[in-house]
Design an enzyme around this catalytic site. Structure first.
Site, PDB file in Angstrom:
ATOM      1  N   ASN A 181       0.815  -1.567   0.173  1.00  0.00           N
ATOM      2  CA  ASN A 181      -0.065   0.088   0.451  1.00  0.00           C
ATOM      3  C   ASN A 181       0.777   1.315  -0.163  1.00  0.00           C
ATOM      4  OD1 ASN A 181      -3.038   1.480   0.474  1.00  0.00           O
ATOM      5  ND2 ASN A 181      -2.001   1.893   2.075  1.00  0.00           N
ATOM      6  N   GLU A 239      -1.788   0.604  -6.327  1.00  0.00           N
ATOM      7  CA  GLU A 239      -1.162   1.994  -6.255  1.00  0.00           C
ATOM      8  C   GLU A 239      -0.101   2.158  -7.126  1.00  0.00           C
ATOM      9  OE1 GLU A 239      -2.364   0.899  -3.476  1.00  0.00           O
ATOM     10  OE2 GLU A 239      -3.356   2.211  -1.929  1.00  0.00           O
ATOM     11  N   ASP A 265      -5.446  20.810   9.374  1.00  0.00           N
ATOM     12  CA  ASP A 265      -5.565  19.979   8.112  1.00  0.00           C
ATOM     13  C   ASP A 265      -6.093  20.455   7.205  1.00  0.00           C
ATOM     14  OD1 ASP A 265      -6.203  17.755   6.234  1.00  0.00           O
ATOM     15  OD2 ASP A 265      -5.389  16.604   7.717  1.00  0.00           O
TER      16      ASP A 265
END
Ligand SMILES: C=C(C)CCOP(=O)(O)O
Ligand SMILES: [Mn+2]
Length: 413
Positions: free
Chosen positions: A128, A191, A237
């Site tokens: 991942n 990915e 964020d």
């Protein structure tokens, strides 16, 4: 990454900052004032870039497509690039985070944060890659925000259940298309194939001592995500607000690999690059989902919607209920999405005034607004409840079929 910076230099998109700058607030604030790449030659003694991929134009340039074709181009990807084995990663030294210009971005942040680090992990044959914000604890440990239920968290749980740690390698300073691929929620294990496809077909990988494979990067930190936890946050964020403190897992780094005079990459939280990397990967996903229910033309996650919470979808209706089906498809494709507006083909989705015009002239509040309560929303949305649920609103701002003449804007011949 160096090749990409060079190309952007040729396009006049790089500002060279030769004077000494500080990692504490100064560089982040400078990045907030431009969408050009800032190349710091002396960021507390180190080289660094910010705003590497901070506009749709830059993303289109990296992909070699026209900006207007971006979403359609990405929606046609099949996650089918080829990975090339490039041997072992050599030249590791003991990890020392004090050698990197890691920034403190906002006064209320709990500390210095690595914001562009891609966490590559490998467990039981599954690989991942995803970005996690990482707060520095000391010279070889960070605490990382791993969203529950996402791939890194799932692999970590599998490792911990067997009494093991999760081997990881964190890269800083990769080609922006590799970063983009890591920011995309692809099917498990895809990915690298996606990054390779975006890069034109191939991606070379090197293997770290702990077995994790990484693409070319300025800096690689090798280590393990452990069972041990520590408070993480507050941290500004995507919404520009402070995300609260949570207990999160600690990553221990053992080794680091650096290019000569490495170029660190910092992503400004809530800045344009952050919005692009977090939001734009969902546009092709929404595009594909909406294509299943009607004719979709384009999708945008708007800057005003923090690049993440608001979508505008342009469709050509085939039947009267299509816009509502498009709304449901979009919410399913991007579970953090909060508000979505669906418009007709004559509305420019990149012009907020035009979108508002559609809302003004094509929406009746009693029939065209869909409210969904008690659904999973973004953990980053300040209005979420403690259990993570939220309220989503879909707005059908399309013309009523069969009555188009009453809605069409007048034009000169
Ligand atoms: C940066 C973070 C914590 C990712 C947010 O993910 P979401 O709660 O699924 O919207
Ligand atoms: Mn994944």
């Amino acid at each position: 990454m160096r090749n990409f910076i060079e190309r952007m230099r040729e396009l006049g998109r790089v500002e060279e900052i030769e004077r000494p700058c500080s990692t504490v607030y100064e560089a982040p604030r400078m990045a907030s004032r431009t969408d050009k790449i800032l190349f710091f030659h002396d960021l507390d003694g180190h080289r660094a870039v910010m705003n590497l991929l901070s506009s749709r134009g830059a993303l289109a340039a990296a992909l070699g497509v026209e900006e207007k074709d971006l979403v359609r181009h990405l929606a046609a990807m099949t996650y089918s690039g080829r990975v090339v084995d490039d041997g072992r990663l050599e030249g590791g030294v003991p990890a020392d985070l004090s050698r990197l210009p890691i920034m403190k971005h906002f006064p209320g942040d709990a500390g210095r944060y690595i914001t562009s680090g891609i966490v590559f992990s490998r467990y039981n044959g599954v690989e991942n890659a995803s970005i996690h914000r990482m707060m520095v604890l000391d010279d070889h440990r960070v605490v990382a925000r791993l969203v529950e239920g996402r791939h890194t968290h799932t692999l970590l749980k599998a490792a911990l259940a067997r009494g093991e740690k999760l081997p990881v390698a964190v890269t800083i300073g990769t080609h922006p298309l590799v970063t983009f691929a890591a920011c995309t929620r692809v099917p498990e294990g895809k990915e690298f194939a996606y990054a390779a496809e975006l890069m034109g077909g191939e991606l070379a990988l090197r293997e770290c001592e702990n077995g994790v494979r990484v693409p070319d990067a300025e800096i690689v930190l090798e280590g393990y995500i452990t069972a041990e936890m520590a408070p993480e946050g507050p941290f500004v964020d995507i919404t520009g607000t402070y995300d609260p403190v949570r207990q999160q897992h600690i990553i221990e780094f053992e080794k680091m690999y650096c290019k000569e005079d490495p170029i660190y990459h910092g992503i400004l939280p809530a800045g344009d690059e952050h919005k692009l990397l977090m939001g734009a990967p969902y546009e092709p996903k929404i595009y594909r989902a909406v294509a299943e229910v009607t004719t979709v033309r384009d999708v945008l996650l708007t800057k005003g919607g923090a690049g993440y919470l608001h979508a505008v979808i342009q469709i050509r209706k085939n039947t009267q209920g299509d816009a509502k089906n498009a709304i449901m498809a979009a919410f399913a494709a991007h579970t953090s999405l909060k508000h979505v507006v669906v418009v007709d083909e004559d509305i420019d989705i990149h012009d907020p005034h035009d979108v508002e015009y559609a809302i003004a002239t094509r929406v009746r509040g009693d029939t065209d607004i869909m409210i969904v309560t008690g659904v999973r929303g973004s953990s980053l949305d300040p209005t979420r409840l403690a259990d993570g649920t939220n309220v989503k609103v879909g707005v059908d701002a399309t013309m009523v079929m069969g009555r188009e003449d009453e809605f069409k804007r007048a034009e000169w011949p």
